[in-house]
Design a protein around this motif. Structure first.
Motif, mmCIF file in Angstrom:
data_model
loop_
_atom_site.group_PDB
_atom_site.id
_atom_site.type_symbol
_atom_site.label_atom_id
_atom_site.label_comp_id
_atom_site.label_asym_id
_atom_site.label_seq_id
_atom_site.Cartn_x
_atom_site.Cartn_y
_atom_site.Cartn_z
ATOM 1 N N SER A 1 0.848 -1.909 0.034
ATOM 2 C CA SER A 1 0.100 -0.146 0.235
ATOM 3 C C SER A 1 1.618 1.320 0.035
ATOM 4 O O SER A 1 2.083 1.507 -0.184
ATOM 5 C CB SER A 1 -0.874 0.058 1.275
ATOM 6 N N GLY A 2 -0.146 2.556 -0.212
ATOM 7 C CA GLY A 2 1.036 3.709 -0.161
ATOM 8 C C GLY A 2 1.276 4.674 -1.172
ATOM 9 O O GLY A 2 1.484 5.565 -1.732
ATOM 10 N N GLY A 3 0.678 3.683 -3.030
ATOM 11 C CA GLY A 3 1.065 3.894 -3.628
ATOM 12 C C GLY A 3 0.431 5.362 -3.846
ATOM 13 O O GLY A 3 -1.036 6.134 -2.904
ATOM 14 N N GLY A 4 0.602 5.977 -5.124
ATOM 15 C CA GLY A 4 -0.481 7.194 -5.683
ATOM 16 C C GLY A 4 -0.187 7.986 -6.825
ATOM 17 O O GLY A 4 1.230 7.409 -7.391
ATOM 18 N N SER B 1 7.560 13.392 -1.933
ATOM 19 C CA SER B 1 7.694 11.825 -1.471
ATOM 20 C C SER B 1 6.296 10.823 -1.637
ATOM 21 O O SER B 1 5.623 11.512 -1.334
ATOM 22 C CB SER B 1 8.223 12.394 -0.330
ATOM 23 N N LEU B 2 6.847 9.110 -1.183
ATOM 24 C CA LEU B 2 5.726 8.307 -1.013
ATOM 25 C C LEU B 2 6.483 7.212 0.242
ATOM 26 O O LEU B 2 8.315 7.100 -0.003
ATOM 27 C CB LEU B 2 5.443 7.812 -2.480
ATOM 28 N N ARG B 3 6.009 7.208 0.445
ATOM 29 C CA ARG B 3 6.366 5.505 1.599
ATOM 30 C C ARG B 3 4.898 4.477 1.412
ATOM 31 O O ARG B 3 4.235 5.444 1.300
ATOM 32 C CB ARG B 3 5.970 6.507 3.151
ATOM 33 N N LEU B 4 5.691 3.678 0.915
ATOM 34 C CA LEU B 4 5.181 2.232 0.768
ATOM 35 C C LEU B 4 5.365 1.118 2.005
ATOM 36 O O LEU B 4 6.396 1.559 2.313
ATOM 37 C CB LEU B 4 5.766 1.521 -0.216
ATOM 38 N N SER B 5 4.084 0.476 1.639
ATOM 39 C CA SER B 5 4.415 0.011 3.038
ATOM 40 C C SER B 5 3.832 -1.574 2.267
ATOM 41 O O SER B 5 3.157 -1.717 1.291
ATOM 42 C CB SER B 5 2.982 0.354 4.061
ATOM 43 N N CYS B 6 4.605 -2.530 3.430
ATOM 44 C CA CYS B 6 4.210 -4.048 3.025
ATOM 45 C C CYS B 6 3.945 -4.215 4.091
ATOM 46 O O CYS B 6 4.796 -5.021 5.186
ATOM 47 C CB CYS B 6 5.551 -4.639 1.742
ATOM 48 N N ALA B 7 2.667 -5.225 4.979
ATOM 49 C CA ALA B 7 2.507 -5.814 5.278
ATOM 50 C C ALA B 7 2.764 -7.263 5.078
ATOM 51 O O ALA B 7 1.484 -7.506 4.423
ATOM 52 C CB ALA B 7 0.999 -5.010 6.011
ATOM 53 N N ALA B 8 2.838 -8.113 5.939
ATOM 54 C CA ALA B 8 2.851 -9.571 5.669
ATOM 55 C C ALA B 8 1.784 -10.294 7.022
ATOM 56 O O ALA B 8 1.414 -10.297 7.743
ATOM 57 C CB ALA B 8 3.992 -10.444 5.974
ATOM 58 N N LEU C 1 9.072 1.089 2.505
ATOM 59 C CA LEU C 1 9.865 2.114 1.044
ATOM 60 C C LEU C 1 9.614 3.994 1.198
ATOM 61 O O LEU C 1 8.187 3.730 0.809
ATOM 62 C CB LEU C 1 9.856 1.267 -0.195
ATOM 63 N N GLN C 2 10.872 4.644 1.768
ATOM 64 C CA GLN C 2 10.252 5.699 1.480
ATOM 65 C C GLN C 2 11.358 6.157 0.706
ATOM 66 O O GLN C 2 12.483 5.851 0.327
ATOM 67 C CB GLN C 2 11.870 6.294 3.361
ATOM 68 N N MET C 3 10.226 6.973 -0.256
ATOM 69 C CA MET C 3 10.708 7.163 -1.392
ATOM 70 C C MET C 3 10.929 8.691 -1.294
ATOM 71 O O MET C 3 9.590 9.672 -1.043
ATOM 72 C CB MET C 3 9.657 6.613 -2.432
#
Length: 113
Positions: free
Chosen positions: A6-9, A16-23, A78-80
């Motif tokens: 999640s976190g795209g857009g 900046s964007l911050r993506l998260s990946c929850a397992a 992932l901090q972009m």
């Protein structure tokens, strides 16, 4: 293990964007990575973090992106920063380890100039 990215857009260049990946389960034993695939291109590694916390990055994102993990939350980030139009792609989360290889569904990142 199921991975939910999640976190795209849509973001302007320089933003900046911050993506998260929850397992769905523990990521403790897994090396975690972010990959991306732009239209017409092959999927490529963006960043990777090992179980011990060592990181490596694609040359194109070094100094701009930061991968991190929070094992207690079974989440990798992932901090972009300083986004560029060429960062536009679908970003996928990957968990690799113990002979297993899991992929998330991907989240779209679009950077406008």
């Amino acid at each position: 293990v199921q991975l939910q990215a999640s976190g795209g857009g849509l973001q302007q260049a320089g933003g900046s964007l911050r993506l998260s990946c929850a397992a769905s389960g523990s990521i403790f034993w897994f090396n975690m990575g972010w990959y991306r695939q732009a239209p017409g291109n092959q999927r490529e590694l963006v960043a990777r973090i090992t179980t011990g916390g060592s990181t490596n990055y694609a040359d194109s994102v070094k100094g701009r992106f930061t991968i991190s993990r929070e094992n207690a939350k079974n989440t990798v980030y992932l901090q972009m920063n300083s986004l560029k139009p060429e960062d536009t792609a679908v970003y996928y989360c990957n968990a690799n380890g113990r002979g297993l290889d899991w992929w998330g569904q991907g989240t779209q990142v679009t950077v406008s100039s």
